[in-house]
Design a protein around this motif. Structure first.
Motif, PDB file in Angstrom:
ATOM      1  N   THR A 191     -35.609 -22.075  14.329  1.00 35.57           N
ATOM      2  CA  THR A 191     -34.369 -22.331  13.573  1.00 35.57           C
ATOM      3  C   THR A 191     -33.295 -22.937  14.462  1.00 35.57           C
ATOM      4  O   THR A 191     -32.624 -23.910  14.081  1.00 35.57           O
ATOM      5  N   LEU A 192     -33.108 -22.400  15.654  1.00 39.60           N
ATOM      6  CA  LEU A 192     -32.125 -22.962  16.574  1.00 39.60           C
ATOM      7  C   LEU A 192     -32.522 -24.367  17.006  1.00 39.60           C
ATOM      8  O   LEU A 192     -31.663 -25.243  17.186  1.00 39.60           O
ATOM      9  N   ASN A 202     -30.901 -18.948   2.526  1.00 35.76           N
ATOM     10  CA  ASN A 202     -29.723 -18.113   2.756  1.00 35.76           C
ATOM     11  C   ASN A 202     -29.642 -17.655   4.211  1.00 35.76           C
ATOM     12  O   ASN A 202     -28.559 -17.651   4.821  1.00 35.76           O
ATOM     13  N   GLN A 203     -30.793 -17.306   4.790  1.00 36.54           N
ATOM     14  CA  GLN A 203     -30.819 -16.878   6.190  1.00 36.54           C
ATOM     15  C   GLN A 203     -30.431 -18.030   7.122  1.00 36.54           C
ATOM     16  O   GLN A 203     -29.644 -17.845   8.057  1.00 36.54           O
ATOM     17  N   THR A 204     -30.966 -19.222   6.863  1.00 38.55           N
ATOM     18  CA  THR A 204     -30.631 -20.395   7.681  1.00 38.55           C
ATOM     19  C   THR A 204     -29.154 -20.731   7.556  1.00 38.55           C
ATOM     20  O   THR A 204     -28.492 -21.059   8.548  1.00 38.55           O
ATOM     21  N   TYR A 205     -28.631 -20.645   6.333  1.00 40.81           N
ATOM     22  CA  TYR A 205     -27.206 -20.921   6.091  1.00 40.81           C
ATOM     23  C   TYR A 205     -26.321 -19.973   6.906  1.00 40.81           C
ATOM     24  O   TYR A 205     -25.348 -20.401   7.541  1.00 40.81           O
ATOM     25  N   GLU A 206     -26.675 -18.693   6.905  1.00 37.34           N
ATOM     26  CA  GLU A 206     -25.881 -17.716   7.665  1.00 37.34           C
ATOM     27  C   GLU A 206     -25.897 -18.030   9.154  1.00 37.34           C
ATOM     28  O   GLU A 206     -24.878 -17.892   9.846  1.00 37.34           O
ATOM     29  N   ASN A 207     -27.047 -18.440   9.667  1.00 38.95           N
ATOM     30  CA  ASN A 207     -27.133 -18.808  11.087  1.00 38.95           C
ATOM     31  C   ASN A 207     -26.247 -20.012  11.402  1.00 38.95           C
ATOM     32  O   ASN A 207     -25.527 -20.033  12.413  1.00 38.95           O
ATOM     33  N   ALA A 259     -42.777  -6.187  -0.400  1.00 39.24           N
ATOM     34  CA  ALA A 259     -42.520  -7.594  -0.738  1.00 39.24           C
ATOM     35  C   ALA A 259     -43.800  -8.331  -1.084  1.00 39.24           C
ATOM     36  O   ALA A 259     -44.895  -7.975  -0.632  1.00 39.24           O
ATOM     37  N   SER A 260     -43.636  -9.356  -1.899  1.00 40.28           N
ATOM     38  CA  SER A 260     -44.709 -10.324  -2.113  1.00 40.28           C
ATOM     39  C   SER A 260     -44.583 -11.403  -1.041  1.00 40.28           C
ATOM     40  O   SER A 260     -43.770 -11.292  -0.120  1.00 40.28           O
ATOM     41  N   SER A 261     -45.359 -12.466  -1.183  1.00 43.69           N
ATOM     42  CA  SER A 261     -45.347 -13.513  -0.149  1.00 43.69           C
ATOM     43  C   SER A 261     -44.019 -14.255  -0.066  1.00 43.69           C
ATOM     44  O   SER A 261     -43.798 -15.024   0.858  1.00 43.69           O
ATOM     45  N   VAL A 262     -43.102 -14.029  -1.031  1.00 44.37           N
ATOM     46  CA  VAL A 262     -41.811 -14.713  -1.008  1.00 44.37           C
ATOM     47  C   VAL A 262     -41.014 -14.342   0.238  1.00 44.37           C
ATOM     48  O   VAL A 262     -40.166 -15.112   0.703  1.00 44.37           O
ATOM     49  N   ALA A 263     -41.279 -13.161   0.812  1.00 45.57           N
ATOM     50  CA  ALA A 263     -40.539 -12.715   1.990  1.00 45.57           C
ATOM     51  C   ALA A 263     -41.291 -12.972   3.291  1.00 45.57           C
ATOM     52  O   ALA A 263     -40.834 -12.565   4.361  1.00 45.57           O
ATOM     53  N   SER A 264     -42.426 -13.666   3.206  1.00 43.24           N
ATOM     54  CA  SER A 264     -43.251 -13.836   4.404  1.00 43.24           C
ATOM     55  C   SER A 264     -42.950 -15.108   5.171  1.00 43.24           C
ATOM     56  O   SER A 264     -43.408 -15.281   6.287  1.00 43.24           O
ATOM     57  N   LYS A 265     -42.202 -16.032   4.570  1.00 44.72           N
ATOM     58  CA  LYS A 265     -41.997 -17.350   5.180  1.00 44.72           C
ATOM     59  C   LYS A 265     -40.653 -17.429   5.895  1.00 44.72           C
ATOM     60  O   LYS A 265     -39.610 -17.567   5.269  1.00 44.72           O
ATOM     61  N   GLY A 266     -40.673 -17.294   7.196  1.00 42.59           N
ATOM     62  CA  GLY A 266     -39.501 -17.601   8.003  1.00 42.59           C
ATOM     63  C   GLY A 266     -38.424 -16.552   8.078  1.00 42.59           C
ATOM     64  O   GLY A 266     -37.517 -16.670   8.892  1.00 42.59           O
ATOM     65  N   LEU A 267     -38.465 -15.509   7.236  1.00 46.44           N
ATOM     66  CA  LEU A 267     -37.380 -14.530   7.246  1.00 46.44           C
ATOM     67  C   LEU A 267     -37.391 -13.730   8.540  1.00 46.44           C
ATOM     68  O   LEU A 267     -38.436 -13.329   9.043  1.00 46.44           O
ATOM     69  N   ASP A 268     -36.193 -13.509   9.072  1.00 45.77           N
ATOM     70  CA  ASP A 268     -36.052 -12.844  10.364  1.00 45.77           C
ATOM     71  C   ASP A 268     -35.340 -11.510  10.159  1.00 45.77           C
ATOM     72  O   ASP A 268     -34.190 -11.473   9.730  1.00 45.77           O
ATOM     73  N   PHE A 269     -36.049 -10.416  10.434  1.00 35.61           N
ATOM     74  CA  PHE A 269     -35.477  -9.078  10.322  1.00 35.61           C
ATOM     75  C   PHE A 269     -35.446  -8.454  11.708  1.00 35.61           C
ATOM     76  O   PHE A 269     -36.452  -8.468  12.432  1.00 35.61           O
ATOM     77  N   ASN A 270     -34.311  -7.869  12.042  1.00 33.53           N
ATOM     78  CA  ASN A 270     -34.146  -7.313  13.388  1.00 33.53           C
ATOM     79  C   ASN A 270     -34.949  -6.032  13.571  1.00 33.53           C
ATOM     80  O   ASN A 270     -35.012  -5.184  12.665  1.00 33.53           O
ATOM     81  N   ASP A 271     -35.543  -5.918  14.732  1.00 33.68           N
ATOM     82  CA  ASP A 271     -36.135  -4.658  15.203  1.00 33.68           C
ATOM     83  C   ASP A 271     -37.275  -4.126  14.335  1.00 33.68           C
ATOM     84  O   ASP A 271     -37.530  -2.927  14.295  1.00 33.68           O
ATOM     85  N   ILE A 272     -37.953  -4.994  13.592  1.00 32.09           N
ATOM     86  CA  ILE A 272     -39.121  -4.528  12.831  1.00 32.09           C
ATOM     87  C   ILE A 272     -40.295  -4.372  13.791  1.00 32.09           C
ATOM     88  O   ILE A 272     -40.700  -5.318  14.455  1.00 32.09           O
ATOM     89  N   GLN A 273     -40.820  -3.154  13.855  1.00 35.69           N
ATOM     90  CA  GLN A 273     -41.936  -2.891  14.760  1.00 35.69           C
ATOM     91  C   GLN A 273     -43.274  -2.834  14.035  1.00 35.69           C
ATOM     92  O   GLN A 273     -44.328  -2.851  14.675  1.00 35.69           O
ATOM     93  N   HIS A 274     -43.240  -2.754  12.695  1.00 36.47           N
ATOM     94  CA  HIS A 274     -44.493  -2.521  11.976  1.00 36.47           C
ATOM     95  C   HIS A 274     -44.503  -3.309  10.666  1.00 36.47           C
ATOM     96  O   HIS A 274     -43.541  -3.276   9.892  1.00 36.47           O
ATOM     97  N   VAL A 275     -45.591  -4.019  10.429  1.00 36.42           N
ATOM     98  CA  VAL A 275     -45.849  -4.695   9.162  1.00 36.42           C
ATOM     99  C   VAL A 275     -47.171  -4.164   8.620  1.00 36.42           C
ATOM    100  O   VAL A 275     -48.175  -4.108   9.341  1.00 36.42           O
ATOM    101  N   ILE A 276     -47.156  -3.747   7.331  1.00 41.87           N
ATOM    102  CA  ILE A 276     -48.381  -3.249   6.697  1.00 41.87           C
ATOM    103  C   ILE A 276     -48.777  -4.242   5.608  1.00 41.87           C
ATOM    104  O   ILE A 276     -47.993  -4.532   4.694  1.00 41.87           O
ATOM    105  N   ILE A 277     -49.994  -4.771   5.718  1.00 43.56           N
ATOM    106  CA  ILE A 277     -50.500  -5.696   4.692  1.00 43.56           C
ATOM    107  C   ILE A 277     -51.394  -4.886   3.758  1.00 43.56           C
ATOM    108  O   ILE A 277     -52.548  -4.575   4.075  1.00 43.56           O
TER     109      ILE A 277
END
Length: 622
Positions: free
Chosen positions: A237-238, A276-281, A494-512
């Motif tokens: 993104t940067l 929205n995330q890119t806009y905020e950055n 979440a469905s796959s709508v949240a899988s593309k590019g979204l950046d969440f701080n300090d997430i240590q675990h993803v369960i599929i």
């Protein structure tokens, strides 16, 4: 008496027939002239002397007749063959072609046959028009030179030999393709970035550029078109926002923008959340730039569906510098002439493979038609298969490919754990998995109803959870992301709508919770953790309902990343290996466990196309 005899004599005289008249002239055909003996001898002698010549003529005539007979026979034979050829059926010809092809195929190996089949499929799906405006295509306008910019690397870097630049790329495992490639720069200060942004980056513990940034930012500063590929969480993104901010800053410094002017550049995203995330950055970085008053304020517009544009009337009333948008709402704004692309010269597509490949291509072409001048185009993604790369190369101007690792490879900072869990035991085991790490945790499922079921189950068990999928309203989606990011909620389903590019701080675990069919989606989903150099865990549930081909893709991905392959995955054999087929992977989706002919992404695209055709046919009546 005398008178009567006289009368009878006179009567007899009158009745007597006339005397014959003899013609003695030459015109009488029955009269034969007398020919003297001398003359008759001469005529006979002439006949005797001409006998030999007549014999030669007769022989020649006979030879000519024989030659004519032969030619006639040949012509008859040709006519007979032509008639036979015309009467020959297409089925007979097809059988002959099939027979010849079968003979040729019998001489080829299975590998060669598989490669030829893949090549045929690629050729069939390759016939796509390049991404250009309708005006440019109609007028045959082709740009051959990249945009000129005023930026130059520091002199000491320009003076370094190309061997030194390649050493830097090798150090960070950067692969580049193209001509006249700008040098990589290892420090933000050497990129000539304004001091306020440097201080802001340092305050946020961004000290040195990541591999995609140290090659991508100088390339973008140089005005070059880019295809940027790097694993999830690597700072893409940067890499594409900073060059746009600097371009807008330069334009505003030359001549301040007034209402109705702009934008300078556009950033396209496939989902509202990512936009929205890119806009905020962008707003944050522009705010840091203008904070000290040394640099002007740059105006950024968020253009997505589900929000009222009246909320941003204060931005629309000024000159626009940057627009961050999703395709649908952007086209609507352009058609209503709320702003124009008359002076727009920067276009970036985030998650570009999704933008081009998943139903957005027509929208992108529509957006292109609003451009009135040459533009710099940047395509960034973590997964960009070879098919998309080739298509992008044809559409860009002297593009440079910047690749950090294999396109579609998993982030090496993520520990991938694959577990066999029966369908009926998933919910119970999910609670156990949540105990592995502290919150926040993201749970992915391919089914919207399943997303809601998982959230309801977790709420009943006392877990603070929110849900997000495509059928939620924009307000619900924004609330879910905001509360999860702020820490008010521990789990997001979440469905796959949240899988593309979204950046969440300090997430240590993803369960599929349910393994996606396309391995690209898996790579994006596990990439929500292990970002910015941190480590994370991804736990994936699989069972008998998971397609074997998907499991094979997963097996190869684990092997490539040096991860532990569970025993039930190790026992799955690749049918291509048994048949001597090619193991180079699919160039349509990037999966390593199948060829193009078995690509689930291609099959899904065909189903969508057929469904759209059926919908068009059904809607044709009254």
């Amino acid at each position: 008496m005398e008178s009567s005899s006289f009368s009878s004599t006179k009567r007899r005289r009158i009745q007597r027939s006339p005397s014959p008249v003899y013609k003695l002239d030459d015109e009488d055909e029955s009269f034969e002239l007398y020919i003297p003996v001398q003359q008759r001898r001469q005529q006979k002698l002439a006949k005797l002397t001409s006998w030999g010549a007549n014999a030669d003529k007769q022989r020649a005539r006979k030879q000519q007749e024989e030659l004519d007979d032969r030619e006639d026979a040949q012509k008859e034979e040709e006519l007979r063959r032509e008639k036979a050829r015309m009467e020959r059926t297409l089925l007979m010809e097809a059988q002959e072609v099939h027979s010849r092809k079968a003979t040729e195929d019998s001489k080829k190996t299975i590998t060669e046959k598989a490669e030829e089949a893949d090549a045929e499929i690629l050729e069939a799906i390759k016939s796509r028009r390049k991404l250009a405006s309708d005006m440019e295509l109609a007028k045959g306008i082709q740009y051959t030179e990249s945009l000129k910019t005023s930026w130059r690397p520091p002199k000491y870097i320009r003076d370094q030999p190309e061997e030194q630049h390649q050493k830097v790329r090798d150090k960070y495992h950067i692969l580049v393709e193209g001509e006249d490639i700008p040098p990589p720069i290892e420090h933000f200060a050497d990129m000539k970035i304004p001091e306020p942004i440097l201080r802001f980056l340092k305050a946020n513990r961004i000290i040195s550029p990541t591999p995609i940034q140290l090659q991508g930012i100088p390339t973008a500063f140089s005005g070059r078109d880019i295809i940027g590929i790097a694993f999830t969480g690597s700072g893409k993104t940067l890499a594409f926002c900073l060059p746009l901010i600097m371009m807008a800053l330069e334009e505003e410094t030359k001549l301040p923008f007034i209402r109705g002017e702009g934008p300078v550049g556009i950033i396209l995203c496939p989902s509202r959340e990512l936009a929205n995330q890119t806009y905020e950055n962008v707003v944050t970085w522009c705010g840091a730039l203008a904070k000290e008053g040394k640099y002007p304020q740059l105006n950024t517009l968020l253009c997505i569906g589900g929000i009222s544009m009246n909320e941003q009337s204060h931005v629309m009333s000024k000159g626009l510098h940057i627009v961050v948008a999703t395709p649908g709402r952007l086209i609507d704004m352009l058609e209503k002439k709320r702003f124009t692309f008359n002076n727009c010269k920067y276009l970036c597509m985030d998650e570009a493979d999704r933008m081009i490949d998943l139903g957005f291509e027509d929208d992108v072409r529509n957006i292109m038609s609003f451009f009135k001048r040459q533009r710099q185009t940047l395509l960034f993604s973590a997964t960009m298969p070879r098919k998309i790369q080739d298509f992008a190369r044809e559409s860009l101007i002297r593009p440079i490919l910047v690749n950090v690792g294999r396109a579609g490879a998993a982030n090496l900072d993520v520990l991938q754990v694959v577990e066999y869990v029966k369908q009926e035991a998933k919910m119970v085991y999910l609670l156990e998995c949540l105990q592995k790490t502290p919150p926040p945790v993201i749970i992915f499922s391919e089914n919207k109803n399943e997303v809601d079921d998982i959230q309801e189950y977790l709420l009943l068990k006392g877990v603070e959870a929110v849900a997000i999928h495509g059928s939620k309203t924009q307000e619900e989606r924004q609330y879910a992301i905001k509360s999860f990011k702020s820490g008010a909620k521990d789990v997001m389903v979440a469905s796959s709508v949240a899988s593309k590019g979204l950046d969440f701080n300090d997430i240590q675990h993803v369960i599929i919770y349910s393994m996606p069919k396309e391995i690209e989606d898996y790579v994006h989903q596990i990439g929500r953790t292990g970002r910015s150099g941190k480590t994370g865990i991804a736990t994936t549930f699989v069972n008998m309902s998971t397609p074997e081909q998907t499991l094979l893709d997963l097996k190869y991905l684990l092997m490539e990343a040096g991860q532990k392959v569970p025993p039930f995955l190790s026992t799955i054999d690749d049918p291509r290996a048994a048949q001597g087929g090619s193991l180079k992977g699919c160039s349509v989706c990037g999966g390593l466990g199948h060829a193009i002919s078995n690509c689930p992404k291609l099959e899904d695209a065909k189903r969508r196309e057929m469904a759209s055709h059926r919908g068009a046919d059904d809607g044709g009546g009254y």
